[in-house]
Design a protein around this motif. Sequence first.
Motif, PDB file in Angstrom:
ATOM      1  N   ASN A 136       0.671  -1.285   0.151  1.00 17.19           N
ATOM      2  CA  ASN A 136       0.030  -0.005  -0.099  1.00 17.19           C
ATOM      3  C   ASN A 136       0.658   1.334   0.098  1.00 17.19           C
ATOM      4  O   ASN A 136       0.463   2.280  -0.651  1.00 17.19           O
TER       5      ASN A 136
ATOM      6  N   ASP B 139       1.887   1.661  -3.254  1.00 15.55           N
ATOM      7  CA  ASP B 139       0.731   2.090  -4.334  1.00 15.55           C
ATOM      8  C   ASP B 139       0.332   3.420  -3.956  1.00 15.55           C
ATOM      9  O   ASP B 139      -0.783   4.049  -4.468  1.00 15.55           O
TER      10      ASP B 139
ATOM     11  N   LYS C 297      -0.897   4.852  -1.188  1.00 16.87           N
ATOM     12  CA  LYS C 297      -2.411   5.003  -0.238  1.00 16.87           C
ATOM     13  C   LYS C 297      -1.877   5.746   0.972  1.00 16.87           C
ATOM     14  O   LYS C 297      -2.856   5.983   1.701  1.00 16.87           O
ATOM     15  N   TYR C 298      -0.643   6.174   1.147  1.00 20.01           N
ATOM     16  CA  TYR C 298      -0.501   6.850   2.579  1.00 20.01           C
ATOM     17  C   TYR C 298       0.195   8.194   2.277  1.00 20.01           C
ATOM     18  O   TYR C 298       0.720   8.554   1.317  1.00 20.01           O
TER      19      TYR C 298
END
Length: 557
Positions: free
Chosen positions: A163, A166, A168-169
């Motif tokens: 993640n 990708d 996402k944070y």
Amino acid sequence: MDNKMEEVSTSKNFIEQIIDKDLEEGHYNHIQTRFPPEPNGYLHIGHAKSILLNYGLAQKYNGKFNMRFDDTNPTKEKTEFVESIKKDIEWLGADWEDRLFFASDYFTQMYEAAIKLIKKGKAYVCDLTPEQIREYRGTLTEPGKDSPYRDRTIEENLELFQNMKDGKYQDGEKVLRAKIDMASPNINMRDPILYRVAHMEHHRTGNTWCIYPMYDFAHPIEDAIEGITHSICTLEFEDHRPLYDWVVRELEYPVPPKQIEFAKLYLTNVVTGKRYIKKLVEDGIVDGWDDPRLVSLSALRRRGYTPEAIRMFIDLVGVSKGNSSVDYAMLEYCIREDLKLKKNRMMAVLDPIKLVIDNYPEDQVEYLEVANNQENSELGVRSVPFSKELYIEREDFMEEPPKKYFRLFPGNEVRLMNAYFVKCVSFEKDEAGNVKTVHCTYDPQTKSGSGFSERKVKGTIHWVSAAHAVEAEARLYENIVDEEKGKLDEEGNLNLNPNSLEIRKCYVEPDLGKARPEDSFQFVRQGYFCVDSKDTNSEKLVFNRIVSLKSSFKLNK
């Protein structure tokens, strides 16, 4: 250029002794080194030591030398710096041939290495803030404490790390940390960060990645992938060596590289810190990172230093384990030694006053044969015009001289270099009371090379023909830091030398009008000068003083 490093000393430094032992014991069957700058600024004289050490070792052991840009931090890196670094290294004479690499070439392999550590239970995703991570780390006397996220499962860590990749944070929301020992006496081993989230565009990979590896994780991987045998770095990385070894061991590289640390090069009374130089540039105190008062390699090149002089300097400094400061005078000694037999010795008048030879024929011009370098006949001779009106240095005439002043004063006779004896008969002053013209008579029998010996003179001065002289600008440089006050004041600001640059209108002999940027010469009685490569143009000729002729440095042979 022959890129073999010239051996001045046959004794081996401690790094060469380690390499000899490694080869003898069969740890490596060849030698491979690298120079790995981060492209976040310009190289300076300290970097030259690392470049020449790594390249020299590869040459000495018939090994390979890699040029690698450690571009893992996109917040500070630029293609501009990549190109300037390449130019500096080529100028120094270090040839990487076709072995040019970038850390960013290995981003995929670094990501896969992180996955491997997670699967081995040696890395975890942590949600602590940067402030909390510092708080949990402990101190030099107190152990750290485990992150509450340290015992996440391998599956959870793999998902969270995916993640992170990708996007996402947010930046700083999560990091990947090594799982080592929060009670280690070495703070670098207390679960160091391996990856952070950074939504930044990279100068080579663009927006492909939004996570970037930390230096301590990336560097040993880069070395191992490239087959580096000896990773030579400076002393501040000594405490990081256990982490370096941990990374290559846990990732199970078959021939792990060995990190060896050496002392940095510190020069007295110079500025190398990027933040200090940036402020000097922004405040307009210097005209850029290549200002000749700085010791960036581009600044030294612009000032007129040669690769040969810098290589000699680095060899004299040597390689050791103990930090120490080197006197800037040693660097000046090296450039004098390199230039003294290579360069033409020309006449230039930096603070001119007019000298009129009253009894010299009005329209006559003589062309005098002058040796280009009295210590090196191979440089040949040139023809220098001589006429009734000349320029001489203001300091070469005094109305009321002190004792042991042997240059021009009323009634005194001197030799004009390569020309005739002249005797001062009078002088003129301007409205401000400054001497503007000195009147002399000459003795035609005293022409240089004629064998005249009826009388002697104690003083010889240089000159240029006023009708033939080329007008130029001379820039006289001194250390930008005040030597007496020290580098920094009580508030941590630079103690600047207000006299670090003096600009003079000067006159030079006509052959110097043909000089091109970066050409260098000795100006007799003045020093070594180089044609400025930045400000010289068809309308303006600018000379930078490389170094004066006088030296305070003595080489202990």
